[in-house]
Design a protein around this motif. Structure first.
Motif, short mmCIF file in Angstrom:
data_model
loop_
_atom_site.label_atom_id
_atom_site.label_comp_id
_atom_site.label_asym_id
_atom_site.label_seq_id
_atom_site.Cartn_x
_atom_site.Cartn_y
_atom_site.Cartn_z
N GLU A 3 0.85 -1.18 0.00
CA GLU A 3 0.00 0.00 0.00
C GLU A 3 0.89 1.23 0.00
OE1 GLU A 3 -2.64 -0.09 3.30
OE2 GLU A 3 -3.24 -2.14 2.92
N SER A 4 0.30 2.39 -0.24
CA SER A 4 1.11 3.61 -0.28
C SER A 4 1.75 3.90 1.06
CB SER A 4 0.27 4.80 -0.74
OG SER A 4 -0.75 5.07 0.21
N GLY A 5 1.12 3.53 2.17
CA GLY A 5 1.71 3.73 3.49
C GLY A 5 2.95 2.88 3.68
N ALA A 56 6.79 14.14 3.61
CA ALA A 56 6.64 14.65 2.24
C ALA A 56 5.80 13.71 1.39
CB ALA A 56 8.02 14.84 1.62
N LEU A 57 6.01 12.40 1.52
CA LEU A 57 5.22 11.46 0.73
C LEU A 57 3.77 11.41 1.18
CD1 LEU A 57 7.78 8.55 0.24
CD2 LEU A 57 7.02 10.22 -1.44
N ALA A 58 3.53 11.56 2.48
CA ALA A 58 2.16 11.59 2.97
C ALA A 58 1.45 12.85 2.49
CB ALA A 58 2.15 11.53 4.50
N TRP A 59 2.16 13.96 2.50
CA TRP A 59 1.59 15.21 2.01
C TRP A 59 1.23 15.09 0.53
CZ3 TRP A 59 4.72 19.91 4.14
CH2 TRP A 59 3.84 20.91 4.58
N ARG A 60 2.14 14.50 -0.24
CA ARG A 60 1.92 14.32 -1.67
C ARG A 60 0.73 13.40 -1.92
NH1 ARG A 60 6.04 10.97 -5.28
NH2 ARG A 60 4.75 10.80 -7.11
N SER A 61 0.63 12.35 -1.14
CA SER A 61 -0.48 11.42 -1.29
C SER A 61 -1.81 12.09 -0.93
CB SER A 61 -0.26 10.20 -0.40
OG SER A 61 -1.36 9.33 -0.46
N ALA A 62 -1.81 12.89 0.11
CA ALA A 62 -3.03 13.60 0.51
C ALA A 62 -3.44 14.61 -0.55
CB ALA A 62 -2.83 14.29 1.85
N ARG A 66 -6.97 14.66 -2.74
CA ARG A 66 -7.88 15.81 -2.80
C ARG A 66 -8.19 16.21 -4.23
NH1 ARG A 66 -4.79 17.82 1.74
NH2 ARG A 66 -3.40 18.77 0.23
N GLN A 67 -7.27 15.96 -5.16
CA GLN A 67 -7.46 16.38 -6.54
C GLN A 67 -8.35 15.41 -7.32
OE1 GLN A 67 -3.58 16.92 -8.22
NE2 GLN A 67 -3.23 18.85 -7.15
N GLN A 68 -8.44 14.18 -6.87
CA GLN A 68 -9.25 13.20 -7.58
C GLN A 68 -10.72 13.43 -7.25
OE1 GLN A 68 -7.80 9.38 -6.43
NE2 GLN A 68 -5.95 9.54 -7.65
N PRO A 69 -11.58 13.44 -8.27
CA PRO A 69 -13.01 13.63 -7.99
C PRO A 69 -13.58 12.42 -7.26
CG PRO A 69 -12.68 13.11 -10.30
CD PRO A 69 -11.31 13.28 -9.68
N GLU A 70 -14.56 12.69 -6.43
CA GLU A 70 -15.21 11.60 -5.70
C GLU A 70 -16.08 10.80 -6.65
OE1 GLU A 70 -17.18 12.77 -2.16
OE2 GLU A 70 -15.60 14.18 -1.60
N HIS A 71 -16.15 9.51 -6.39
CA HIS A 71 -17.02 8.67 -7.22
C HIS A 71 -18.46 8.85 -6.76
CE1 HIS A 71 -13.67 6.70 -9.16
NE2 HIS A 71 -13.10 6.52 -7.98
N GLN A 72 -19.31 9.09 -7.72
CA GLN A 72 -20.72 9.27 -7.38
C GLN A 72 -21.46 7.97 -7.63
OE1 GLN A 72 -22.13 12.52 -9.72
NE2 GLN A 72 -21.01 14.05 -8.56
N ALA A 73 -22.40 7.68 -6.77
CA ALA A 73 -23.21 6.46 -6.94
C ALA A 73 -24.11 6.64 -8.15
CB ALA A 73 -24.04 6.22 -5.68
N PRO A 74 -24.32 5.59 -8.90
CA PRO A 74 -25.20 5.71 -10.07
C PRO A 74 -26.64 5.99 -9.63
CG PRO A 74 -24.54 3.43 -9.73
CD PRO A 74 -23.76 4.27 -8.76
N ALA A 75 -27.31 6.79 -10.42
CA ALA A 75 -28.70 7.17 -10.10
C ALA A 75 -29.60 5.97 -10.36
CB ALA A 75 -29.14 8.35 -10.95
#
Length: 77
Positions: A3-5, A56-62, A66-75
């Motif tokens: 994992e990234s951690g 620095a890597l945790a900051w970059r990962s965070a 934040r830049q990735q859009p949230e996945h929306q549930a299908p209607a």
């Protein structure tokens, strides 16, 4: 696959060990410090670099999260 951690921790540990060893050797050889000072520099420099790398890597990962859009549930109809 880690994992990234896990990657952050391994990168911090490895880079911290390398930086600590380099600081200890340079301190003893180039600066003429006694051996006991080099033995104290190794964990101090290694810990500082490991914490900086992990932070620095945790900051970059965070920031990437934040830049990735949230996945929306299908209607549903």
């Amino acid at each position: 696959m880690l994992e990234s951690g896990g990657v952050m921790a391994w990168a911090g540990i490895v880079l911290g060990m390398i930086a600590g060893m380099a600081a200890a050797v340079l301190g003893c050889v180039a600066a003429g410090l006694p051996l006991w000072a080099g033995l104290l520099i190794y964990p101090a420099a290694g810990t500082a670099v490991a914490l900086l790398v992990i932070t620095a890597l945790a900051w970059r990962s965070a920031a990437n999260d934040r830049q990735q859009p949230e996945h929306q549930a299908p209607a549903t109809a």
